[in-house]
Design an enzyme around this catalytic site. Structure first.
Site, PDB file in Angstrom:
ATOM      1  N   GLU A  90      72.658  49.146 -13.456  1.00 38.51           N
ATOM      2  CA  GLU A  90      71.366  49.833 -13.415  1.00 38.51           C
ATOM      3  C   GLU A  90      70.207  48.850 -13.519  1.00 38.51           C
ATOM      4  OE1 GLU A  90      70.537  52.770 -12.597  1.00 38.51           O
ATOM      5  OE2 GLU A  90      72.570  53.586 -12.447  1.00 38.51           O
ATOM      6  N   ASP A 100      65.042  58.435  -9.451  1.00 42.25           N
ATOM      7  CA  ASP A 100      64.655  57.167  -8.840  1.00 42.25           C
ATOM      8  C   ASP A 100      63.957  57.444  -7.512  1.00 42.25           C
ATOM      9  OD1 ASP A 100      66.673  57.800  -7.021  1.00 42.25           O
ATOM     10  OD2 ASP A 100      67.510  55.775  -6.997  1.00 42.25           O
ATOM     11  N   TYR A 121      63.884  55.973 -16.988  1.00 46.61           N
ATOM     12  CA  TYR A 121      64.851  56.057 -15.893  1.00 46.61           C
ATOM     13  C   TYR A 121      66.176  55.423 -16.288  1.00 46.61           C
ATOM     14  CZ  TYR A 121      67.737  54.950 -12.022  1.00 46.61           C
ATOM     15  OH  TYR A 121      68.860  54.829 -11.248  1.00 46.61           O
TER      16      TYR A 121
END
Length: 317
Positions: free
Chosen positions: A42, A143, A125
């Protein structure tokens, strides 16, 4: 059928079914991938395409299979291993997060959104994505790819707003399946649809599994209401910073400022020179003005991506 929230159950079914049949086989999606592997992916995938991340992620996980393994090394080694993924401050944040996991969470990735947010460099996020994809939590992951699919399918816009809005977050929460397992699948499925089909510049609407429900298609695919600004590269401070970083990554020890600020006679050095002559040649081939080179060096020092001692500049210890 009129596009809108009344079609949400069908969107869930059709997009998740499409994902099941078409998802890329990525190592951080496999069952055997650890939460740490998901976390690393990520951070690496922020503003960087999968094709560039894959080889670096694989090397990273072989070298540092746990947070403690990374935390035990100097932060400069994380920057060196980051290679050319770009935005190398992410490597420092990843190292700092590994140290925090080792110190405060017994060497494990925390498994809740709230705990993930306590890690250095982790925002909403990343916390939501890791909680969902590593631990199966019901979180609204939003996203750029997901925002684009939501904008087209539900609101009829060609592109989402330039920056994430409260309305977009509310829509993402409304669209999230109530079932925890389905919510994780939904996040992954919409993200993949945006990456492979509902792309920004050349959407493949002909093969989209939810074309008949798409508000943007129903409206005649109107043009965006703004022109996205691309990021310049050639001649920018970012390009020069990257070239200086490449020299520091190649070096086994400190690099004299005079070598970085040049020009220097590269033919006078031996083949085993430190730093690497190819990296140094690429830096000076840019013919950057002295003031720009100085800015690059000053910026790297300020961002703690480099440090300076009597011997010169080097990656942080």
């Amino acid at each position: 059928m009129e596009p809108g929230l009344q079609t949400v159950p069908q969107l869930h079914t059709e997009i998740i079914s499409w994902f099941t049949a078409n998802a890329r086989d990525l190592p951080w999606r496999r069952r055997e991938c650890t939460p740490w592997g998901v976390f690393v992916s990520e951070i690496m995938l922020q503003q960087t395409p999968v094709v560039r991340v894959l080889p670096v992620w694989e090397q990273w996980m072989q070298r540092w299979p746990t947070p403690a393994a990374l935390a035990a090394e100097a932060s400069g080694e994380a920057v060196r291993a980051w290679g050319r993924l770009g935005y190398p401050r992410r490597a420092l944040r990843l190292h700092a997060a590994a140290a925090a996991m080792t110190e405060h969470f017994g060497g494990a990735v925390p498994d809740t959104h709230a705990e993930l947010l306590t890690l250095p460099g982790v925002g909403n996020y990343t916390a939501a994505a890791v909680a969902a994809f590593a631990f199966g939590r019901r979180e609204a992951v939003v996203d750029t790819n997901i925002r684009r699919v939501h904008a087209r399918a539900l609101t009829g816009k060609a592109l989402p707003s330039p920056a994430l809005t409260a309305a977009e977050m509310r829509l993402a929460v409304e669209l999230l399946p109530a079932d925890e397992t389905a919510s994780v699948a939904w996040n992954a499925s919409v993200m993949e649809l945006g990456a492979l089909v509902c792309t920004a510049r050349s959407p493949k609407c002909g093969v989209c599994p939810v074309r008949r429900h798409c508000a943007w298609v129903a409206a005649g695919q109107p043009a965006p209401d703004y022109v996205p600004k691309g990021q310049a590269w050639a001649g920018t401070d970012r390009q020069v910073r990257g070239a200086v970083m490449a020299v520091l990554r190649s070096a086994r020890g400190p690099v004299l400022r005079s070598l970085l600020l040049g020009p220097v006679d590269l033919t006078a050095a031996g083949a085993d020179a430190d730093p690497d002559l190819a990296a140094l040649a690429k830096l000076h081939a840019l013919q950057a003005p002295a003031a720009q080179l100085e800015r690059a060096v000053a910026g790297l020092l300020a961002d703690k991506l480099a440090e300076e001692n009597d011997g010169g500049l080097q990656l942080p210890a």
